[in-house]
Write a protein that holds these residues in place. Structure first.
Motif, mmCIF file in Angstrom:
data_model
loop_
_atom_site.group_PDB
_atom_site.id
_atom_site.type_symbol
_atom_site.label_atom_id
_atom_site.label_comp_id
_atom_site.label_asym_id
_atom_site.label_seq_id
_atom_site.Cartn_x
_atom_site.Cartn_y
_atom_site.Cartn_z
ATOM 1 N N UNK A 108 31.595 47.258 43.130
ATOM 2 C CA UNK A 108 31.402 45.816 43.186
ATOM 3 C C UNK A 108 30.220 45.432 42.316
ATOM 4 N N UNK A 109 30.317 44.310 41.605
ATOM 5 C CA UNK A 109 29.162 43.864 40.809
ATOM 6 C C UNK A 109 27.951 43.631 41.699
ATOM 7 N N UNK A 134 36.611 42.839 28.486
ATOM 8 C CA UNK A 134 37.031 43.168 29.854
ATOM 9 C C UNK A 134 38.252 44.074 29.879
ATOM 10 N N UNK A 135 39.005 44.119 28.770
ATOM 11 C CA UNK A 135 40.179 44.996 28.710
ATOM 12 C C UNK A 135 39.792 46.462 28.779
ATOM 13 N N UNK A 136 38.619 46.799 28.233
ATOM 14 C CA UNK A 136 38.189 48.192 28.195
ATOM 15 C C UNK A 136 37.126 48.518 29.229
ATOM 16 N N UNK A 137 36.754 47.546 30.071
ATOM 17 C CA UNK A 137 35.737 47.780 31.095
ATOM 18 C C UNK A 137 36.163 47.060 32.363
ATOM 19 N N UNK A 139 35.031 47.261 35.322
ATOM 20 C CA UNK A 139 33.953 46.906 36.244
ATOM 21 C C UNK A 139 33.211 45.650 35.806
ATOM 22 N N UNK A 140 33.579 45.102 34.660
ATOM 23 C CA UNK A 140 32.936 43.895 34.139
ATOM 24 C C UNK A 140 33.747 42.680 34.570
ATOM 25 N N UNK A 141 33.104 41.759 35.282
ATOM 26 C CA UNK A 141 33.783 40.560 35.773
ATOM 27 C C UNK A 141 33.108 39.325 35.184
ATOM 28 N N UNK A 166 24.208 47.032 28.100
ATOM 29 C CA UNK A 166 25.294 47.571 27.274
ATOM 30 C C UNK A 166 26.273 46.468 26.894
ATOM 31 N N UNK A 167 26.652 45.633 27.870
ATOM 32 C CA UNK A 167 27.580 44.541 27.597
ATOM 33 C C UNK A 167 26.981 43.561 26.599
ATOM 34 N N UNK A 168 25.709 43.234 26.769
ATOM 35 C CA UNK A 168 25.053 42.312 25.842
ATOM 36 C C UNK A 168 25.041 42.868 24.419
#
Length: 413
Positions: A108-109, A134-137, A139-141, A166-168
């Motif tokens: 969960x985030x 979000x297609x490749x991760x 856990x990212x919402x 990492x997302x940024x």
């Protein structure tokens, strides 16, 4: 009579391939999985026909079937990893309501942050980038969010601070975006008087306080490794962050391992920076979610010229509210430009104001053109100016500059 046993497999990862669609990485728990076989993902209730099955050697190598105990992959043909969640169970059989494999809780985030473009015209590009990422991760919402100071953006959920960074970086490098990422916040659980419970991740979702019975905040178990000469500074930092010291052990004659419990809300903002500053960069930190714990938390509103600035509202501990309100109002006074009418900046908890600063109005000498005559002429001009300022104060609007919004979110003292 066909006595083929039911087959179960656990998804331990899923990735998106632009040519094959979603690939589910699985460990076969029982039975076997074959190509073109109809399968069901129990968690999402999604049915597929496997386009390909195979194993890793170390590259993806197709095969006829995966047997019990083997690790491999399934080409599902799905378009989103959200339909093949990590921890879900893949089932092959004739049961209408099969049970999922036990022992796994989906991630969960734990941290939430707003992501905006510095140029509001880039919002469509940001939307496309977030959807592709979000297609490749899995856990990212994310969900759309609108800020009066920053425009349109997204409220994103992350597993931790490293995941956020990492997302940024990926959004900025892979999609060539110039981003503004707001200070991270956490998810709170509210227990209402009527017995219902629900989660919120933003102060804008905070309900009527009279209907709230208990508020729970996430607590993290924090492990710190540091030279023993910095023990005093670290203990002071834990105390100021509402943390609870649990244990200390010495790894050798110079290094100590300190274990404590710190509220996640205090941990995700500036705890790490203050730790590095207080130990001259010699300390290292590791943390993990421990539990949701009840505490005295309240919503603090910021009012500018009598109007609530919703993006600046925050959920804060009652013991920190007075100090935080004072810091925020002083900082806003320095950044918000002056106007032709006085601007009141207030921090409030419910109907009670806990801090206030006032930006004085521009003063124009309306009597400068007078060179004599009766005093009533001067009084008339001053009275007219006073009435004009009163009308402007009632009708005027204060535009909150972007720099002010960002400086408050960083919560720097």
């Amino acid at each position: 009579m066909n006595t083929t046993p039911d087959s179960y497999a656990l998804i331990f990862d899923s990735v998106y391939d632009q040519y094959k669609g979603v690939l589910a990485y699985i460990r076969v728990v029982s039975g076997s999985f074959q190509k073109k076989q109809k399968m069901k993902f129990i968690g999402t209730n999604t049915e597929i026909s496997a386009l390909e099955v195979g194993y890793f050697s170390p590259k993806q190598t197709p095969c006829d079937s995966l047997q019990e105990g083997e690790v491999g992959y399934i080409v599902t043909g799905l378009k989103s990893t959200r339909e093949a969640n990590v921890g879900d169970t893949v089932y092959v059989g004739k049961k209408e309501n099969p049970e999922a494999l036990p022992g796994y809780n989906p991630p969960k985030p734990m941290i939430f942050s707003g992501v905006f473009c510095t140029d509001t015209a880039e919002y469509p590009n940001l939307r496309d980038a977030v959807e592709k990422l979000s297609l490749s991760d899995s856990s990212f919402s994310f969900e759309p969010e609108n800020s009066g100071a920053l425009g349109h953006g997204f409220r994103c959920g992350f597993l931790g601070l490293l995941h956020l960074e990492i997302i940024q970086e990926r959004l900025e490098r892979e999609f060539n975006l110039d981003l503004i990422v707001t200070a991270p916040s956490v998810r709170y659980t509210l227990e209402m008087e009527n017995g219902t419970t629900f989660d919120i991740s933003s102060a804008s979702e905070y309900p009527d306080p009279s209907q709230i019975k208990t508020i729970y905040e996430p607590i993290a178990k924090v492990e710190l490794i540091l030279p023993k000469e910095y023990m005093g500074a670290v203990m002071d930092l834990i105390s100021k962050s509402r943390g609870v010291f649990k244990n200390v052990s010495y790894l050798d004659e110079n290094r100590a391992l300190v274990t404590s419990e710190v509220p996640m809300a205090n941990l995700v903002v500036d705890f790490y920076d203050r730790l590095k500053s207080g130990t001259q960069g010699y300390a290292s930190m590791n943390y993990e979610f421990l539990e949701m714990r009840a505490d005295s938390l309240i919503k603090m509103d910021i009012l500018i010229a009598g109007e609530e600035a919703t993006p600046l509202s925050q959920i804060i501990h009652v013991d920190e509210a007075q100090n935080a309100g004072s810091i925020i109002t002083k900082k806003l006074k320095e950044i918000i430009p002056r106007a032709n009418f006085p601007i009141a900046i207030q921090a409030a908890i419910g109907a009670r104001f806990i801090a206030r600063q006032t930006i004085s109005a521009y003063r124009k000498d309306v009597t400068a053109g007078l060179y004599g005559g009766d005093i009533s002429r001067k009084n008339k001009l001053l009275k007219k100016q006073k009435a004009g300022k009163k009308r402007m104060k009632a009708m005027g609007k204060v535009n909150l500059p972007q720099e002010a919004f960002l400086s408050i979110l960083k919560r720097e003292e």
